[in-house]
Design an enzyme around this catalytic site. Structure first.
Site, PDB file in Angstrom:
ATOM      1  N   ASN A  43       0.827  -1.055   0.107  1.00  0.00           N
ATOM      2  CA  ASN A  43       0.179   0.135  -0.006  1.00  0.00           C
ATOM      3  C   ASN A  43       0.992   1.221   0.107  1.00  0.00           C
ATOM      4  OD1 ASN A  43      -2.672   0.893  -0.346  1.00  0.00           O
ATOM      5  ND2 ASN A  43      -2.630   1.412   1.941  1.00  0.00           N
ATOM      6  N   ARG A  44       2.113   1.073  -0.104  1.00  0.00           N
ATOM      7  CA  ARG A  44       3.118   2.349  -0.530  1.00  0.00           C
ATOM      8  C   ARG A  44       3.634   2.260  -2.089  1.00  0.00           C
ATOM      9  NH1 ARG A  44       0.888   3.028   3.436  1.00  0.00           N
ATOM     10  NH2 ARG A  44       1.445   3.895   5.266  1.00  0.00           N
ATOM     11  N   GLU A  86     -10.713   2.022   7.871  1.00  0.00           N
ATOM     12  CA  GLU A  86     -10.113   1.402   8.999  1.00  0.00           C
ATOM     13  C   GLU A  86     -11.029   0.658   9.900  1.00  0.00           C
ATOM     14  OE1 GLU A  86      -6.697   1.141   9.118  1.00  0.00           O
ATOM     15  OE2 GLU A  86      -5.923   2.505   7.753  1.00  0.00           O
TER      16      GLU A  86
END
Ligand SMILES: [Zn+2]
Length: 435
Positions: A261-262, A389
């Site tokens: 996720n980066r 989240e």
């Protein structure tokens, strides 16, 4: 300024080889590891927390990185660092609170659960236990069984294989149509240790396929659900290391994995990412170095005209976050539409068990993090994009225990029950617009 600090810290941390014990072939015990929470109330305190790894010369795994003043920061600390960490925090007039005293106990319990798990060869969707954390093979077995049971409106396909050759399948739920249908896309599990996310996705699939009140919705739109998109990492978190977050590529400088996720090619390495292969937020040697991120991109890009909403399920913190995540104070031009649906999702969640999520811009409300799948999806033209989240927030305590990523299975039910109506709010938006 914050970017400068991030870059400086990344460089300094990169020089130090303080990695967690993650190369062992055995299960990582995490004996005596703790989670320490502080809430910075002043700029000086905030800076102190931001520079912790640099000041104490140890690359801490921030379970919750510093985001802004008055927001909790959770620091995962090995027993060798905890005393020093607490003394340092107190020197800055911060008040450290031990949220988890011995993560080793939780890791051992998780290992027991995993090792007592009985896989089944033939999964019956009607008797599937949604309130357990299943291995990847059974998650795939379940969605295959669903596709087989409901062939008139459910089909299965693959977004591709993981590095270790696990076939990453997804469901399409929706009746065939002669005209192009708009779609909602949901994924889960891009971060391996966030087990509540795939569990919530499976619960949602079951709601849509078994409840006939969704027939009209499913005639109007398609819902794609990819319940486990980092399977190598997920299996590693089950069998070797309960705290594993990344993929399993490498090793690079003796460390494995990239934060998928980066790893997306939008504002890659601009913020909240590390160039150190041992960091939990390592962005990879290049954008899309990870096959798992590439697979997802290869599915989303050709569908970017029909997918109107993209939701990616993570934990923890109880947040509904919209782009842009790469920086604070940066919003897409249609941000008001994103806020509006975000609030509908908030209300839908609250109505079930009273849980109050925070709705906010990803860069403002969480922390700047670039190269993530949410920003990428927005950048290719998908209208409604959210990182969700899930639990825990500050609740979900029993006897003063708090769990972070390792949320016990008994919390799957309330989490999934309250999340489903939020997914429905997004589905209704896909059905009705506006776009
Ligand atoms: Zn995550």
């Amino acid at each position: 300024m914050r970017h400068v600090i991030l870059i400086i810290s990344a460089v300094i941390i990169g020089l130090n080889a303080f990695a967690l014990p993650k190369h062992s072939e055995d299960y990582v015990t995490y004996h005596g590891y703790s989670v320490i929470r502080v809430i910075p109330h002043t700029e000086d305190q905030f800076k102190l927390v931001q520079k912790l790894s640099e000041s104490l010369k140890y690359d801490f795994d921030f379970w919750k990185p510093p985001s802004k003043l008055n927001k909790p920061v959770d620091i995962f600390s090995p027993p060798t660092m905890t005393r020093q960490l607490i003394v340092h925090l107190k020197k800055g007039s911060l008040m450290p609170v031990t949220k988890i005293r011995d993560f080793g106990k939780r890791a051992a319990e998780a290992q027991m659960e995993v090792s007592s798990y009985k896989s089944s060869d033939a999964i019956d969707p009607d008797s599937f236990d949604f309130y357990k954390y299943h291995p990847f093979a059974d998650i795939m077995g379940y969605i295959q069984a669903v596709a087989q049971k409901y062939p008139s409106f459910v089909s299965i396909s693959s977004i591709g294989k993981s590095l270790q050759n696990r076939d990453t399948q997804l469901l399409k739920i929706g009746y065939p149509s002669s005209t192009a249908k708009n779609a909602l896309f949901i994924d889960a599990g891009i971060h391996a240790r966030e087990w509540i996310a795939p569990a919530t996705a499976l619960y949602a699939i079951n709601q849509w396929v078994t409840n006939s009140s969704y027939t009209d919705l499913l005639k109007a739109i398609d819902i794609y659900v990819a319940p486990s998109i980092n399977p190598d990492g997920y299996e590693y978190s089950r069998t070797k290391d309960r705290n594993w977050r990344k993929t399993r590529s490498g090793p690079r400088q003796n460390c494995y994995g990239v934060d998928p996720n980066r790893n997306f090619a939008f504002k890659w390495m601009v913020a909240g990412s590390s160039s150190n292969p041992c960091s939990e937020t390592y962005a990879g040697p290049s954008p899309f170095s990870e096959i798992e991120a590439t697979n997802l991109k290869n599915f989303l890009v050709p569908h970017n005209d029909t997918i109107k909403a993209y939701l990616t399920l993570h934990s923890y913190g109880e947040d509904i976050l919209y782009p842009w995540g790469y920086a604070t104070g940066q919003y897409p031009p249609d941000v008001n539409d994103l806020i509006a649906l975000g609030h509908e999702m908030y209300n839908a969640i609250k109505a079930v068990h009273g849980t109050e999520y925070t709705v906010g811009d990803s860069g403002d409300a969480l922390y700047p993090a670039s190269g993530a799948s949410d920003d990428y999806s927005k950048s290719i033209g998908i209208k409604y994009v959210y990182t969700v989240e899930l639990r825990p927030g500050d609740g979900d305590n029993d006897d003063d225990q708090w769990y972070g990523f390792d949320l016990p299975a008994k919390f799957i039910k309330p989490t999934a029950e309250e999340t489903f109506p939020a997914l429905m709010a997004a589905a209704n938006r896909v059905q009705n617009g506006p776009f």
